[in-house]
Design an enzyme around this catalytic site. Structure first.
Site, PDB file in Angstrom:
ATOM      1  N   ASP A   1       4.564 -26.234 -14.918  1.00  0.00           N
ATOM      2  CA  ASP A   1       4.924 -25.058 -14.103  1.00  0.00           C
ATOM      3  C   ASP A   1       5.916 -24.168 -14.861  1.00  0.00           C
ATOM      4  OD1 ASP A   1       7.008 -26.924 -13.963  1.00  0.00           O
ATOM      5  OD2 ASP A   1       7.579 -26.346 -11.929  1.00  0.00           O
TER       6      ASP A   1
ATOM      7  N   ASP B   1      11.612 -25.007 -20.116  1.00  0.00           N
ATOM      8  CA  ASP B   1      11.445 -26.308 -20.767  1.00  0.00           C
ATOM      9  C   ASP B   1       9.982 -26.732 -20.810  1.00  0.00           C
ATOM     10  OD1 ASP B   1      11.909 -26.351 -18.011  1.00  0.00           O
ATOM     11  OD2 ASP B   1      12.625 -28.405 -18.010  1.00  0.00           O
ATOM     12  N   ASP B   2       9.158 -26.267 -19.860  1.00  0.00           N
ATOM     13  CA  ASP B   2       7.712 -26.522 -19.948  1.00  0.00           C
ATOM     14  C   ASP B   2       7.136 -25.874 -21.199  1.00  0.00           C
ATOM     15  OD1 ASP B   2       6.793 -27.381 -16.862  1.00  0.00           O
ATOM     16  OD2 ASP B   2       8.501 -26.026 -16.920  1.00  0.00           O
TER      17      ASP B   2
ATOM     18  N   ASN C   1       8.434 -24.103 -10.577  1.00  0.00           N
ATOM     19  CA  ASN C   1       9.546 -23.277 -11.043  1.00  0.00           C
ATOM     20  C   ASN C   1       9.399 -21.829 -10.572  1.00  0.00           C
ATOM     21  OD1 ASN C   1      11.102 -25.182 -12.471  1.00  0.00           O
ATOM     22  ND2 ASN C   1       9.720 -25.072 -14.228  1.00  0.00           N
TER      23      ASN C   1
ATOM     24  N   THR D   1       4.978 -32.223 -15.585  1.00  0.00           N
ATOM     25  CA  THR D   1       6.346 -31.765 -15.798  1.00  0.00           C
ATOM     26  C   THR D   1       6.798 -30.823 -14.683  1.00  0.00           C
ATOM     27  OG1 THR D   1       5.614 -29.941 -17.229  1.00  0.00           O
ATOM     28  CG2 THR D   1       6.184 -32.037 -18.292  1.00  0.00           C
TER      29      THR D   1
ATOM     30  N   ASN E   1      19.705 -32.819  -8.826  1.00  0.00           N
ATOM     31  CA  ASN E   1      20.093 -31.432  -9.110  1.00  0.00           C
ATOM     32  C   ASN E   1      19.707 -30.474  -7.986  1.00  0.00           C
ATOM     33  OD1 ASN E   1      17.330 -31.213  -9.574  1.00  0.00           O
ATOM     34  ND2 ASN E   1      17.515 -30.575 -11.705  1.00  0.00           N
TER      35      ASN E   1
ATOM     36  N   GLU F   1      16.006 -34.647  -7.463  1.00  0.00           N
ATOM     37  CA  GLU F   1      15.658 -33.712  -8.528  1.00  0.00           C
ATOM     38  C   GLU F   1      14.598 -32.735  -8.018  1.00  0.00           C
ATOM     39  OE1 GLU F   1      13.002 -32.228 -11.557  1.00  0.00           O
ATOM     40  OE2 GLU F   1      12.505 -33.913 -10.226  1.00  0.00           O
ATOM     41  N   PHE F   2      14.563 -31.537  -8.581  1.00  0.00           N
ATOM     42  CA  PHE F   2      13.728 -30.439  -8.090  1.00  0.00           C
ATOM     43  C   PHE F   2      12.258 -30.815  -7.949  1.00  0.00           C
ATOM     44  CE2 PHE F   2      10.899 -26.889  -9.136  1.00  0.00           C
ATOM     45  CZ  PHE F   2      11.218 -25.986  -8.134  1.00  0.00           C
ATOM     46  N   ASN F   3      11.639 -31.322  -9.030  1.00  0.00           N
ATOM     47  CA  ASN F   3      10.196 -31.579  -9.001  1.00  0.00           C
ATOM     48  C   ASN F   3       9.802 -32.531  -7.875  1.00  0.00           C
ATOM     49  OD1 ASN F   3       9.710 -29.953 -11.221  1.00  0.00           O
ATOM     50  ND2 ASN F   3       9.725 -31.647 -12.687  1.00  0.00           N
TER      51      ASN F   3
ATOM     52  N   HIS G   1      14.452 -30.422 -20.265  1.00  0.00           N
ATOM     53  CA  HIS G   1      13.923 -31.612 -19.596  1.00  0.00           C
ATOM     54  C   HIS G   1      12.506 -32.011 -20.046  1.00  0.00           C
ATOM     55  CE1 HIS G   1      17.198 -31.100 -16.650  1.00  0.00           C
ATOM     56  NE2 HIS G   1      16.852 -29.831 -16.591  1.00  0.00           N
ATOM     57  N   ASP G   2      11.559 -31.091 -19.886  1.00  0.00           N
ATOM     58  CA  ASP G   2      10.150 -31.464 -19.888  1.00  0.00           C
ATOM     59  C   ASP G   2       9.612 -32.053 -21.192  1.00  0.00           C
ATOM     60  OD1 ASP G   2      10.105 -30.697 -17.257  1.00  0.00           O
ATOM     61  OD2 ASP G   2       9.312 -28.704 -17.663  1.00  0.00           O
TER      62      ASP G   2
END
Length: 317
Positions: free
Chosen positions: A10, A14-15, A39, A124, A158, A164-166, A239-240
Site C-alpha cells: 500500500d 517504505d513500501d 496508507n 506490507t 503506533n 500497529e497500523f496495518n 518498516h516494509d
C-alpha cells in the site's frame, strides 16, 4: 534458486523501498504485486505502485489492484505518508498497465498455478487481500510456503498504545491470517524500529548518484520530517523492506516461535498482536513466529545494493 514472492502493498514510502529490494535482489523473484487500501486509498496506492515500478525500471511483473476497504470497518489513512500517500517525490507517468484481474484473484491464480510451497506471501499493508484470497480459495493455505508480513508488534504499537497500523485498521483480516494453519512470521515494530534511515545510510545512498537514488532521498527526506513531527523519531524507521530482507536471508531477523492472536474486540486493545512468550505455553506445533531483533547493517547492505543495481540498470536503459 531465487525465492518467489508476491508483494501485497500500500505505497507508502517504505513500501517503495520494499518493491526496490524485492526486484533488485538476485535472490528474489518478484512474481506479482497487488495493492490494497491502507496508507492511502486504493486509487492512490495503486497509482503510487505503478509510478515506483516505472522509476525503478521494473517491468514484466503483473500488478493488480485489490480491496478498497477493510473487511468490516471503515478505512483509515496513515498521515505520515502525506496527502498522496507518497509525498516528497514526483512520480513519472506509468509505463505498465494494471492486470485486469482483481488483486485477490491474481494472488489466488499465482499460487494455484505454481508448484506447492514455492510462493511466499509478503504483505506490507493491511491484510485484507490475503484474508479475502484465503476465504475465496482456501486451498492456497496449504500451498503457500510462508507468510512474512510487516505488521503488529510484540511490545510496541503506533496506531494505538498497543497496536500497529496495518493490523489495527483491519483486525478481522489479520485475525484470519494469523489463525490459519500456515507458517506466519510477524515482522513487527520491535524489529522495524531498528531499521532507521540514519545520516550514514542517507550518505551511502547519495553516493550512488543515480536518478533512482535521488528519488529514494526524496522519499527519506519527507518521511524523516513526517516521523519526527508525528512520532518523535530523529531518523525514520523503514518498516516494509525488512519483511523482504527476512525472505532473502532469514538470519537478518532474530525470531522466536510464539502463538500470536489478534485482538478484535477490545476497546483499548483493538488490533493488538498478543504474543505468548511464556515457554510453557508455546506448543510444539506452533506455526507463528515473532521478529525481535535486526542486523541493521546487513539489512542496509542488502537494501542499498538493490537500489544501486536498479539505478544502474535504469540508467543503462
Amino acid at each position: 534458486m531465487a525465492q518467489k514472492i508476491i508483494l501485497d502493498c500500500d505505497p507508502g514510502h517504505d513500501d517503495a523501498i520494499a518493491l526496490m529490494l524485492a526486484h533488485g535482489n538476485p535472490d528474489i523473484d518478484l512474481v506479482a504485486v497487488t495493492t490494497v487500501g491502507g496508507n492511502a486509498v486504493l486509487e492512490k496506492t495503486t497509482k503510487n505502485t505503478l509510478g515506483i515500478l516505472t522509476i525503478a525500471g521494473i517491468t514484466g511483473v503483473p500488478v493488480a489492484a485489490g480491496c478498497v476497504r477493510p473487511l468490516i470497518r471503515e478505512g483509515e489513512d496513515a498521515d505520515v505518508h502525506g496527502e498522496s500517500g507518497l509525498d516528497g517525490v514526483v512520480l513519472p507517468e506509468p509505463i505498465m498497465e494494471l492486470d485486469r484481474r482483481h488483486g485477490v484473484d491474481l494472488i489466488i491464480d499465482t499460487i494455484m498455478e505454481a508448484e506447492p510451497k514455492t510462493i511466499t506471501l509478503v504483505p506490507t499493508g493491511p491484510l485484507t487481500n490475503i484474508a479475502m484470497a484465503m476465504r475465496k480459495e482456501p486451498r492456497i493455505i496449504e500451498r503457500v510456503k510462508e507468510v512474512v508480513l510487516m505488521g503488529g508488534g510484540v511490545h510496541v504499537g503506533n496506531w494505538s498504545a498497543v497496536a500497529e497500523f496495518n493490523i489495527k485498521i483491519d483486525p478481522e483480516a489479520a485475525h484470519i491470517v494469523f489463525d490459519a494453519p500456515w507458517e506466519v512470521t510477524m515482522i513487527g515494530l520491535d524489529v522495524t524500529h531498528q531499521a532507521l534511515a540514519t545520516d550514514e545510510v542517507v550518505a551511502r545512498i547519495k553516493a550512488l548518484n543515480t536518478p533512482l537514488s535521488e528519488f529514494v532521498l526524496g522519499l527519506f527526506g519527507f518521511f524523516q520530517e513526517a516521523y519526527r513531527d508525528a512520532q518523535g523519531f530523529e531518523f525514520p524507521p523503514v518498516h516494509d523492506p525488512v519483511a523482504v530482507a527476512r525472505v532473502i536471508d532469514p538470519s537478518i531477523v532474530g525470531t522466536v516461535r510464539a502463538p500470536i492472536r489478534v485482538e478484535i474486540h477490545g476497546d483499548y486493545t483493538l488490533g493488538m498482536t498478543v504474543t505468548e512468550l511464556r515457554p510453557a505455553h508455546i506448543p510444539a506445533d506452533c506455526n507463528t513466529r515473532a521478529g525481535l531483533t535486526l542486523d541493521a547493517d546487513r539489512f542496509w547492505d542488502l537494501t542499498i545494493d538493490a537500489i544501486e543495481r536498479l539505478g544502474k540498470a535504469a540508467a543503462n536503459g
